[in-house]
Design a protein around this motif. Structure first.
Motif, PDB file in Angstrom:
ATOM      1  N   SER A  81       8.617  -7.012  -0.779  1.00 50.39           N
ATOM      2  CA  SER A  81       7.193  -6.683  -0.943  1.00 50.39           C
ATOM      3  C   SER A  81       6.420  -6.942   0.344  1.00 50.39           C
ATOM      4  N   THR A 119       2.041  -5.674  -0.048  1.00 49.77           N
ATOM      5  CA  THR A 119       1.908  -5.978  -1.467  1.00 49.77           C
ATOM      6  C   THR A 119       1.177  -4.859  -2.178  1.00 49.77           C
ATOM      7  N   ARG A 120       1.773  -4.336  -3.209  1.00 46.88           N
ATOM      8  CA  ARG A 120       1.178  -3.267  -4.003  1.00 46.88           C
ATOM      9  C   ARG A 120       0.376  -3.880  -5.142  1.00 46.88           C
ATOM     10  N   THR A 121      -0.757  -3.289  -5.451  1.00 49.54           N
ATOM     11  CA  THR A 121      -1.624  -3.797  -6.508  1.00 49.54           C
ATOM     12  C   THR A 121      -1.510  -2.905  -7.735  1.00 49.54           C
ATOM     13  N   ILE A 122      -1.187  -3.524  -8.856  1.00 46.00           N
ATOM     14  CA  ILE A 122      -1.011  -2.794 -10.114  1.00 46.00           C
ATOM     15  C   ILE A 122      -2.046  -3.283 -11.117  1.00 46.00           C
ATOM     16  N   TYR A 130       4.503  -7.887  -6.891  1.00 48.67           N
ATOM     17  CA  TYR A 130       3.284  -7.096  -7.017  1.00 48.67           C
ATOM     18  C   TYR A 130       2.097  -8.012  -7.258  1.00 48.67           C
ATOM     19  N   HIS A 142      10.466  -1.664 -13.144  1.00 45.66           N
ATOM     20  CA  HIS A 142      10.383  -1.840 -11.690  1.00 45.66           C
ATOM     21  C   HIS A 142      10.864  -0.580 -10.969  1.00 45.66           C
TER      22      HIS A 142
END
Length: 198
Positions: free
Chosen positions: A11, A16-19, A41, A127
């Motif tokens: 990541s 970092t991906r925001t969900i 995440y 995922h």
């Protein structure tokens, strides 16, 4: 509510991906938030479609994980709002549908969901689907940037072409005036030559 965990090496490498996870069950949200947070995440939790739309309008998310059946504003209604707003029309959305509900999956995809997953789901599968959806969204975004760049170049060339045509028209008008002046001067010289010969 925001749920974060220590980012994994993977990541950190991809950022970092925001969900945004949306579910009316607080228990489901905490499980989803904890598991996705452990995968690297940053997870923001919302318990209703209206809360999700408010959060989406206030900040950017990489993906929305949206429960289909919720009281008040359903997941489909929320998805419709996301798809009709110009700023979020391309926001990746994975719908979570009830087990063995093929009609729900069809409805979710018809409403514009990028993918769907039946409950209960395996987090490794979730995922993989998140990563596939994010990768596809990234490629689409890159294509849109390329198209926008090409459109800008085409527009610039069209302006240059228009300016060149204008300059050419002015040059042709100047040439026509110059030829007219030369013809008039030639005619005058001939008259003068005829007069002097007489």
């Amino acid at each position: 509510m925001v749920n974060t965990a220590t980012p994994t090496a993977d990541s950190r490498r991809r950022g970092t991906r925001t969900i945004l996870a949306v579910d009316d069950s607080r228990t489901n949200l905490h499980v989803i938030g904890g598991r996705l947070g452990a995968m690297g995440y940053m997870v923001v939790l919302a318990q209703s479609g209206r809360e999700a739309l408010d959060l989406i309008s206030g900040r950017g998310f990489d993906l929305v994980l949206l429960d289909m059946v919720m009281p008040g504003m359903s997941g489909l209604d929320t998805l419709t709002e996301i798809r009709t707003a110009p700023d979020t029309a391309d926001l990746p959305v994975i719908m979570i549908t009830a087990l063995d509900d093929s009609r729900g999956a069809v409805d979710a995809l018809a409403a514009g969901a990028d993918d769907h997953l039946a409950k209960p789901f395996d987090f490794d599968v979730l995922h993989a689907r998140i990563e596939r959806t994010l990768d596809r969204a990234g490629r689409i975004s890159e294509l849109k940037r390329t198209v926008a760049s090409l459109d800008a170049r085409i527009a610039a060339r069209a302006i240059e072409l228009g300016e060149t045509r204008s300059e050419l028209a002015v040059s042709r008008a100047d040439r026509a005036r110059l030829l007219g002046s030369i013809d008039a001067l030639s005619a005058r010289v001939e008259r003068l030559s005829g007069t002097s010969a007489a």
